[in-house]
Scaffold this active site. Structure first.
Site, PDB file in Angstrom:
ATOM      1  N   GLY A  20       0.814  -1.207   0.000  1.00 32.28           N
ATOM      2  CA  GLY A  20       0.000   0.000   0.000  1.00 32.28           C
ATOM      3  C   GLY A  20       0.849   1.260   0.000  1.00 32.28           C
ATOM      4  O   GLY A  20       0.577   2.217  -0.739  1.00 32.28           O
ATOM      5  N   CYS A 124       5.630 -10.260   8.509  1.00 33.83           N
ATOM      6  CA  CYS A 124       6.092  -9.109   7.748  1.00 33.83           C
ATOM      7  C   CYS A 124       5.441  -7.837   8.304  1.00 33.83           C
ATOM      8  O   CYS A 124       5.149  -7.752   9.496  1.00 33.83           O
ATOM      9  CB  CYS A 124       5.804  -9.294   6.256  1.00 33.83           C
ATOM     10  SG  CYS A 124       6.747  -8.154   5.193  1.00 33.83           S
ATOM     11  N   ASP A 193       0.630  -8.772  -1.167  1.00 34.49           N
ATOM     12  CA  ASP A 193       1.288  -8.023  -2.230  1.00 34.49           C
ATOM     13  C   ASP A 193       0.533  -8.194  -3.533  1.00 34.49           C
ATOM     14  O   ASP A 193       0.523  -7.296  -4.373  1.00 34.49           O
ATOM     15  CB  ASP A 193       2.745  -8.483  -2.374  1.00 34.49           C
ATOM     16  CG  ASP A 193       3.626  -7.861  -1.297  1.00 34.49           C
ATOM     17  OD1 ASP A 193       4.109  -6.744  -1.523  1.00 34.49           O
ATOM     18  OD2 ASP A 193       3.800  -8.482  -0.240  1.00 34.49           O
ATOM     19  N   LYS A 229      -4.985  -4.542  -4.935  1.00 32.24           N
ATOM     20  CA  LYS A 229      -3.934  -5.564  -4.858  1.00 32.24           C
ATOM     21  C   LYS A 229      -4.309  -6.844  -5.602  1.00 32.24           C
ATOM     22  O   LYS A 229      -3.523  -7.782  -5.661  1.00 32.24           O
ATOM     23  CB  LYS A 229      -3.609  -5.868  -3.397  1.00 32.24           C
ATOM     24  CG  LYS A 229      -2.938  -4.702  -2.680  1.00 32.24           C
ATOM     25  CD  LYS A 229      -2.626  -5.024  -1.243  1.00 32.24           C
ATOM     26  CE  LYS A 229      -1.970  -3.828  -0.554  1.00 32.24           C
ATOM     27  NZ  LYS A 229      -1.722  -4.098   0.877  1.00 32.24           N
TER      28      LYS A 229
END
Length: 312
Positions: A20, A124, A193, A229
């Protein structure tokens, strides 16, 4: 160095990270480039904007939010430079505002899936995933977080910092300890992602092992993803490219010289099958991964080839 080149370098070197944030930074870089081009020739203006698009596009090949954002900003039809510049600026501002609002909305929707006394594992660093956790915590739910280090770039430290600043009890673990701690987890929440047309998730390498461990332990696996996305190109059978990063992120050049015959693999992402995903939280609602096709064809709502004609 121009803002365009500075942004491209920061995205490539992961100073700007998270799908983002990358998308928003790229949109603003295109906006700045459109404002700075000094010409009255529409052909020259278009050529320079296409060059800017390609420079940004090549920085991170896997994060589909980047090309989607670039295409959205570059959707303009104009007969003068002034019209083109105005449309690009408006597109960029609308995208950034929409992206920020989407993260907030995802937090509200996803937080409903988090119950009191939940322990949440995450991997992450994702602003959308973090928003779900923070929104649940702000609603007075007693929750705690288990965050992976996320080697080799240690993006998990960013997540830990966010959680600590919010006052959320957090435990930092080794990536390899995921299976060991899964028995203490009530839900896994990760970002994205890219999401393919069949609902598969492309995310930071190591995500698939969380999904596998969660599936085995019957722990809900939730993905937080803005609709931009989702990958339209996968409708045409195109595969999402998995970025291979520099070996020096894994092993120092000095150690590489010590073992000259050693091969080092450093994929930035992996693929989680849709069958391991319980829910995708988007700004338009919580959907099963099987609805990815609908999101791409109906929500994104633009023809892929037509979009590419303007910018390639």
């Amino acid at each position: 160095m121009t803002i365009l080149h500075e942004t491209a370098e920061k995205i490539k070197n992961m100073e700007i990270r998270g799908a983002g944030r990358i998308a928003r930074a790229a949109a603003l870089a295109l906006k700045d480039e459109a404002k700075s081009i000094d010409t009255d020739s529409l052909d020259e203006f278009n050529a320079k904007m296409k060059a800017a698009y390609k420079l940004l596009y090549q920085t991170r090949p896997t994060a589909v939010s980047l090309p989607n954002a670039l295409r959205i900003v570059m959707r303009y039809k104009a007969s003068t430079v002034a019209e083109a510049r105005s449309q690009i600026i408006a597109n960029a501002d609308a995208f950034v505002t929409g992206s920020e609002n989407a993260v907030k909305r995802i937090g509200e929707i996803g937080a409903r899936r988090i119950k009191d006394d939940f322990t949440i594992m995450t991997h992450c660093n994702s602003s959308a995933a973090a928003q779900i956790i923070q929104t649940a915590f702000k609603s007075k739910k007693n929750i705690s977080v288990i965050a992976t280090e996320t080697r080799p770039r240690m993006q998990g430290y960013v997540t830990v910092d966010v959680m600590q600043k919010a006052g959320i009890p957090t435990t930092l673990i080794l990536d390899s300890a995921v299976r060991y701690f899964m028995k203490k987890v009530d839900a896994v929440v990760v970002g994205a992602d890219a999401i393919t047309v069949n609902g598969n998730l492309i995310n930071k390498v190591g995500t698939s092992q969380l999904a596998l461990a969660a599936h085995e332990a019957r722990v809900p696996f939730i993905v937080a993803a803005e609709t931009y996305k989702f990958s339209p190109r996968t409708l045409l059978g195109e595969l999402v490219e998995i970025e291979e990063r520099d070996p020096s992120e894994v092993l120092s050049p000095e150690m590489q010289k010590k073992w000259p015959n050693l091969k080092i693999a450093n994929p930035a992402f992996d693929i989680t099958p849709h069958s391991y995903i319980d829910l995708i939280c988007t700004e338009i609602g919580a959907i099963p991964p099987e609805m990815a096709y609908w999101v791409i064809t109906e929500k994104l709502g633009w023809e892929i080839e037509e979009a590419d004609e303007n910018i390639m």
